[in-house]
Design a protein around this motif. Sequence first.
Motif, PDB file in Angstrom:
ATOM      1  N   PRO A 121       0.811  -1.225   0.000  1.00  0.00           N
ATOM      2  CA  PRO A 121       0.000   0.000   0.000  1.00  0.00           C
ATOM      3  C   PRO A 121       0.843   1.273   0.000  1.00  0.00           C
ATOM      4  O   PRO A 121       0.468   2.265  -0.624  1.00  0.00           O
ATOM      5  N   ILE A 122       1.983   1.232   0.694  1.00  0.00           N
ATOM      6  CA  ILE A 122       2.880   2.387   0.685  1.00  0.00           C
ATOM      7  C   ILE A 122       3.419   2.609  -0.717  1.00  0.00           C
ATOM      8  O   ILE A 122       3.418   3.734  -1.244  1.00  0.00           O
ATOM      9  N   SER A 123       3.871   1.537  -1.358  1.00  0.00           N
ATOM     10  CA  SER A 123       4.430   1.642  -2.705  1.00  0.00           C
ATOM     11  C   SER A 123       3.403   2.142  -3.710  1.00  0.00           C
ATOM     12  O   SER A 123       3.699   3.017  -4.529  1.00  0.00           O
ATOM     13  N   VAL A 124       2.194   1.589  -3.632  1.00  0.00           N
ATOM     14  CA  VAL A 124       1.145   1.993  -4.567  1.00  0.00           C
ATOM     15  C   VAL A 124       0.783   3.454  -4.352  1.00  0.00           C
ATOM     16  O   VAL A 124       0.604   4.220  -5.308  1.00  0.00           O
ATOM     17  N   SER A 125       0.698   3.840  -3.089  1.00  0.00           N
ATOM     18  CA  SER A 125       0.412   5.244  -2.778  1.00  0.00           C
ATOM     19  C   SER A 125       1.492   6.164  -3.332  1.00  0.00           C
ATOM     20  O   SER A 125       1.213   7.270  -3.801  1.00  0.00           O
ATOM     21  N   GLN A 126       2.735   5.711  -3.285  1.00  0.00           N
ATOM     22  CA  GLN A 126       3.854   6.495  -3.812  1.00  0.00           C
ATOM     23  C   GLN A 126       3.911   6.478  -5.340  1.00  0.00           C
ATOM     24  O   GLN A 126       4.709   7.206  -5.935  1.00  0.00           O
ATOM     25  N   GLY A 127       3.072   5.642  -5.953  1.00  0.00           N
ATOM     26  CA  GLY A 127       3.095   5.525  -7.405  1.00  0.00           C
ATOM     27  C   GLY A 127       4.265   4.710  -7.927  1.00  0.00           C
ATOM     28  O   GLY A 127       4.652   4.837  -9.095  1.00  0.00           O
ATOM     29  N   ARG A 128       4.803   3.836  -7.074  1.00  0.00           N
ATOM     30  CA  ARG A 128       5.961   3.035  -7.487  1.00  0.00           C
ATOM     31  C   ARG A 128       5.490   1.770  -8.217  1.00  0.00           C
ATOM     32  O   ARG A 128       5.680   0.636  -7.762  1.00  0.00           O
ATOM     33  N   LEU A 129       4.858   2.019  -9.354  1.00  0.00           N
ATOM     34  CA  LEU A 129       4.327   0.950 -10.185  1.00  0.00           C
ATOM     35  C   LEU A 129       5.047   0.927 -11.526  1.00  0.00           C
ATOM     36  O   LEU A 129       5.427   1.971 -12.059  1.00  0.00           O
ATOM     37  N   VAL A 130       5.213  -0.256 -12.051  1.00  0.00           N
ATOM     38  CA  VAL A 130       5.835  -0.443 -13.360  1.00  0.00           C
ATOM     39  C   VAL A 130       4.903  -1.301 -14.209  1.00  0.00           C
ATOM     40  O   VAL A 130       4.392  -2.322 -13.731  1.00  0.00           O
ATOM     41  N   ASP A 131       4.665  -0.873 -15.450  1.00  0.00           N
ATOM     42  CA  ASP A 131       3.831  -1.647 -16.365  1.00  0.00           C
ATOM     43  C   ASP A 131       4.723  -2.615 -17.133  1.00  0.00           C
ATOM     44  O   ASP A 131       5.519  -2.203 -17.982  1.00  0.00           O
ATOM     45  N   GLU A 132       4.578  -3.890 -16.830  1.00  0.00           N
ATOM     46  CA  GLU A 132       5.434  -4.878 -17.484  1.00  0.00           C
ATOM     47  C   GLU A 132       5.126  -5.028 -18.964  1.00  0.00           C
ATOM     48  O   GLU A 132       5.957  -5.555 -19.722  1.00  0.00           O
ATOM     49  N   ALA A 133       3.956  -4.540 -19.389  1.00  0.00           N
ATOM     50  CA  ALA A 133       3.615  -4.595 -20.810  1.00  0.00           C
ATOM     51  C   ALA A 133       4.519  -3.701 -21.647  1.00  0.00           C
ATOM     52  O   ALA A 133       4.601  -3.856 -22.866  1.00  0.00           O
ATOM     53  N   ASP A 134       5.184  -2.757 -20.984  1.00  0.00           N
ATOM     54  CA  ASP A 134       6.107  -1.862 -21.697  1.00  0.00           C
ATOM     55  C   ASP A 134       7.454  -2.520 -21.992  1.00  0.00           C
ATOM     56  O   ASP A 134       8.295  -1.922 -22.664  1.00  0.00           O
ATOM     57  N   TYR A 135       7.659  -3.711 -21.482  1.00  0.00           N
ATOM     58  CA  TYR A 135       8.952  -4.388 -21.628  1.00  0.00           C
ATOM     59  C   TYR A 135       8.857  -5.537 -22.630  1.00  0.00           C
ATOM     60  O   TYR A 135       7.875  -6.283 -22.639  1.00  0.00           O
ATOM     61  N   THR A 136       9.880  -5.658 -23.445  1.00  0.00           N
ATOM     62  CA  THR A 136      10.006  -6.782 -24.375  1.00  0.00           C
ATOM     63  C   THR A 136      11.080  -7.720 -23.844  1.00  0.00           C
ATOM     64  O   THR A 136      12.225  -7.299 -23.638  1.00  0.00           O
TER      65      THR A 136
END
Length: 305
Positions: A66-81
């Motif tokens: 919840p802390i990470s999500v609140s901080q916006g520390r998300l990565v979209d794995e769809a952006d990676y090949t």
Amino acid sequence: MTSKELDYETDKTVTGIEYKYREIKGYKVIPIETHYIKPGESIDFMVDNASKLSQEGDYLVIAETPISVSQGRLVDEADYTPSLKASFLATYWSKYLWGYILGPALGIKKRTIKNLRKLPEETKRHKEVVLDLYGWKHALKPASEAGIDLSNAPGTYVSLLPERPDLVAKDIHKTIQNKVNQDVTVLIIDTDATYKRKNKYFTGLPIAIPGIESNKGVFGYTMGQLCENVGSTPLGCSRDISVEEGIKIANIAEDYQRELPTAMATIHSAKDVLKSDSIEDEGNEISVDSLDSIIHTPAVLIRKL
């Protein structure tokens, strides 16, 4: 089982607010229940709810995601090949070498071995993310690499560990003290293991409280299978705390979380909790709506009886 079927006791604060709790190892464990905390959403409301129930000497234990999500520390794995390196790590290294040889030889959990043996195709993208952000030391770990969480993030997103959990804990402590004038120890934890060898503590995670050697990656994970697993890892605390005290309180919080029917320790348990038979199917991922359809317990107050 629903959360209503858990055996709770009830009590009231000195201001008359009723709360429920469970007794675990001589402590009251008071759940702080919320909706799904969305990317970039402030956790002030959660801290406010906790402060209303807190009293002097409590521990407020908060899960890292919840802390990470609140901080916006998300990565979209769809952006990676996925590269050839990532494909090798996902298939030959994790699925086959760890799933069929190293895992059984080192006695890792049967649940982990089972999950390794059925790693889906999208694991290749995940390994590419780990390689890009954390390097080989963490990418070689067969699962739960660098504390990246797949189970509590929507779509193809994953959440990284929080940034400076020690400062976050201190800020929350200060907020509670200003609100209700109570000295509460704030502890941010991760369910990934801390291990003990003789008098030394270590973890594969990139960060941990002082006294736990961190950032050991696959080396810490492998060595840990031959040492004592002492439980969850405290990532940051609002005050100086001994490793023993931090792990003790973290494990009490984790004991409670494991009891919950909404516990989502892995992407596979998330599938069961959210009643989705297709989470692992390409193009049909966990949504914010499905995550918001259940009660979440991102934090607990722990109080000595």
